[in-house]
Motif scaffolding. Structure first.
Motif, short mmCIF file in Angstrom:
data_model
loop_
_atom_site.label_atom_id
_atom_site.label_comp_id
_atom_site.label_asym_id
_atom_site.label_seq_id
_atom_site.Cartn_x
_atom_site.Cartn_y
_atom_site.Cartn_z
N ASP A 1 -33.13 15.78 -6.99
CA ASP A 1 -31.81 15.83 -6.38
C ASP A 1 -31.72 15.08 -5.04
N LEU A 2 -32.85 14.63 -4.50
CA LEU A 2 -32.81 13.91 -3.23
C LEU A 2 -33.62 12.61 -3.38
N PRO A 3 -33.27 11.59 -2.60
CA PRO A 3 -33.97 10.31 -2.71
C PRO A 3 -35.43 10.40 -2.26
N ASP A 4 -36.27 9.62 -2.90
CA ASP A 4 -37.70 9.60 -2.55
C ASP A 4 -37.90 9.37 -1.05
N ALA A 5 -37.04 8.54 -0.46
CA ALA A 5 -37.23 8.17 0.95
C ALA A 5 -37.30 9.40 1.85
N ILE A 6 -36.47 10.39 1.58
CA ILE A 6 -36.52 11.59 2.43
C ILE A 6 -37.61 12.55 1.93
N LEU A 7 -37.80 12.62 0.62
CA LEU A 7 -38.83 13.52 0.07
C LEU A 7 -40.23 13.13 0.56
#
Length: 572
Positions: A424-430
């Motif tokens: 549910d969230l982009p890899d960049a923030i994960l």
DNA sequence: GCCGTTTTCGGCCCGACTGTTTTCAGTCG
């Protein structure tokens, strides 16, 4: 007659349900629900607080009115408003509202248009095809109602272990104080720490002239005495839970404890061994001819048939008897082995407490680390985090970690696994996080193949660390969604990720079988509380119970690792 | 029914899904 916290909570909940059906102010309804949840979660009895002169309005969500109502229940054992509401809205409607697909509005419509006052009324109306005629209802709804009524009737009513514990504790304490009582133990599936129990079996070690039976049937929470004798009595508590009490002599106490702890299959297995040795085992002891050769302690009973003492959690005839004979019983994980918690929420989403309070609570439990894993944006009802808010939380955790001593907050997320298997969230923030707990909340009605594929696909993302509450079940409420758990566990083992045992007593997901499967694969299991407030960190013990039933040793549990080893274990 | 101080009234988590409709109410989480 005073009420226990659980009973107070039950009454608030019933009141909330009935008022909701009546169409009361939804925020008023919520206030009662909040109060129910709060009271249920309190370790100290409301009665004790009142007696100590404490001001209940200092509890969050409790104002003057609710404080008065709690006091009324403590003083009178009853709530006038609830009686009043029951008088005008049939209590059975609550049961109907809990059927899947039916909420307050529809229940009200059924009640008013078709005179539905009970499950039986509802069934008849559905069978007669009268429900489909109502506005807002149709054939599918009617069929679904019938299906859910039937499902419900097939279900055995069992009580969750946490609830059973809350109901049994005051009884055990009271029995312990009775003259002549030397020891009180709860046996049965409760002692085996099964996730739910059908009834409660209590053994007391006491002389025959002890007044323990009279004390038992006279206990204030008893609603009905089913039977009363010199060595055995059965009662039903006001909560509906059945409790059996057996009085046992010292010489037979261990044998009785084995016998009444069960399981039945385990008892059969050990009696068979005894028969082979020419002995007989019953609830009074181990007998060679007519001579009792053991019975006072459990270890003595097992010893006569050359078995090591077997922890109650293992007594299911799932290999424990052989293991005991061969000296290879597992050294089961204990609460003391746990070094941290890997799943919790804060007030950034649907938790109650902030980062600092959660950190303090975890430190207070002797933990080295606590992972903050709030919901992601897809779970909008919980105010899930989007990338910007998560970034702010990451910074806040970094700042707080600089101040904390002895405990480390790990930056995490409970990120939703979307229907297509993406996160549910982009890899960049994960990528900026220490760990990602991944969960299915929506789209639970997929086929077994679809659900399994979806989760395995999500695991293909190298940022995937832990699958939260893997089957989505809610005990006594919702079964597991269709899933090839073995494939998911194997998939996790192959990819270097993990599958959680959620310790919330309503979930306990993985179950004990799942833990055993994971152990066979050499897959470490994280035992996590999913705490939504500081006090929920104590759910850990329910998770440990389940892990023990699943034969897990400290080395099989991910969060027994030191922080340093945990970090390397999480690296994929 | 609770809460707060830009308060003593007016807000209180809301988007997705289902089955019913034909533009949306009810339910779920």
């Amino acid at each position: 007659m005073t009420l226990q916290n659980t009973e107070i909570a039950d009454r608030f909940e019933e009141l909330a349900d009935l008022l909701e059906i009546e169409g009361a102010n939804p925020f008023r309804v919520r206030a009662y629900r909040n109060a129910a949840q709060l009271v249920r979660g309190q370790t100290r009895a409301m009665a004790d607080r009142i007696e100590a002169g404490e001001d209940l309005t200092e509890l969050p969500g409790i104002g003057d009115d609710l404080a008065d109502k709690i006091a009324e229940m403590v003083a009178k054992g009853d709530l006038e408003l609830l009686q009043e509401v029951r008088g005008r809205t049939p209590p059975a409607l609550v049961e109907i509202m809990h059927l899947k697909g039916l909420g307050p509005k529809r229940v009200k419509a059924l009640h008013e248009a078709l005179d539905v006052d009970s499950l039986e009324d509802l069934r008849q109306a559905a069978e007669a095809g009268r429900i489909r005629e109502l506005e807002g209802f149709g054939e599918k709804t009617e069929a679904s109602i019938l299906r859910h009524i039937e499902q419900r009737q097939g279900e055995e009513k069992r009580t969750g272990l946490a609830r059973a514990e809350a109901l049994a504790a005051p009884l055990v304490e009271a029995l312990g104080a009775v003259e002549g009582v030397e020891q009180v133990e709860i046996a049965g599936s409760y002692r085996r720490c099964k996730e739910t129990v059908g009834d409660i079996d209590i053994l007391v070690r006491a002389a025959a002239d002890s007044p323990v039976m009279q004390a038992f049937v006279g206990f204030e929470a008893v609603a009905e005495v089913v039977s009363q004798g010199d060595t055995r009595s059965t009662v039903i508590l006001r909560s509906g839970l059945q409790v059996d009490l057996r009085r046992v002599d010292t010489a037979a106490f261990g044998a009785a404890l084995v016998y009444f702890t069960g399981s039945r299959a385990h008892n059969i297995a050990i009696r068979r061994i005894a028969n082979g040795k020419g002995y007989k085992i019953n609830e009074y002891g181990v007998f060679e001819d007519d001579e009792r050769i053991a019975g006072e302690t459990e270890a003595g009973v097992y010893g006569t048939i050359d078995l090591a003492w077997i922890p109650p959690e293992l007594r299911e005839n799932r290999g424990e008897v052989d293991a005991a004979r061969e000296g290879r019983l597992p050294e089961l994980v204990t609460l003391d082995d746990i070094r941290g918690d890997l799943h919790c929420h804060t007030d950034a989403t649907d938790g109650r407490h902030g980062l600092a309070e959660m950190a303090e609570a975890a430190a207070g439990r002797g933990y080295d680390y606590l992972a903050i894993t709030d919901h992601s944006r897809r779970v909008s009802m919980a105010n899930g985090l989007d990338p910007e808010r998560l970034a702010r939380q990451i910074d806040a955790i970094d700042a707080l970690n600089d101040e904390l001593d002895g405990i480390t907050l790990l930056k995490g997320i409970e990120v939703d696994i979307l229907e297509d298997g993406s996160l549910d969230l982009p890899d960049a923030i994960l990528e900026r996080l220490d760990l990602r707990v991944c969960a299915v909340h929506y789209g639970q009605d997929r086929s077994r193949e679809q659900q399994t594929t979806r989760i395995l696909k999500a695991m293909d993302n190298p940022l995937f660390n832990i699958l939260a509450h893997p089957t989505g079940r809610l005990l006594n409420k919702r079964g597991p969604y269709p899933l090839d758990l073995q494939a998911v566990l194997e998939g996790a083992a192959e990819r270097g990720c993990f599958v959680e045992l959620n310790a919330n007593p309503n979930r306990l997901d993985l179950d004990d079988d799942g833990c055993m499967q994971a152990r066979e694969l050499g897959l470490k299991v994280p035992v996590s509380t999913d705490a939504h407030q500081a006090g929920h960190l104590d759910f850990m013990r329910f998770g440990i119970n389940q892990a023990r039933r699943g034969w897990l040793e400290a080395a099989d549990v991910l969060n027994t690792l030191s922080l340093k080893d945990l970090v390397s274990a999480l690296a994929r």
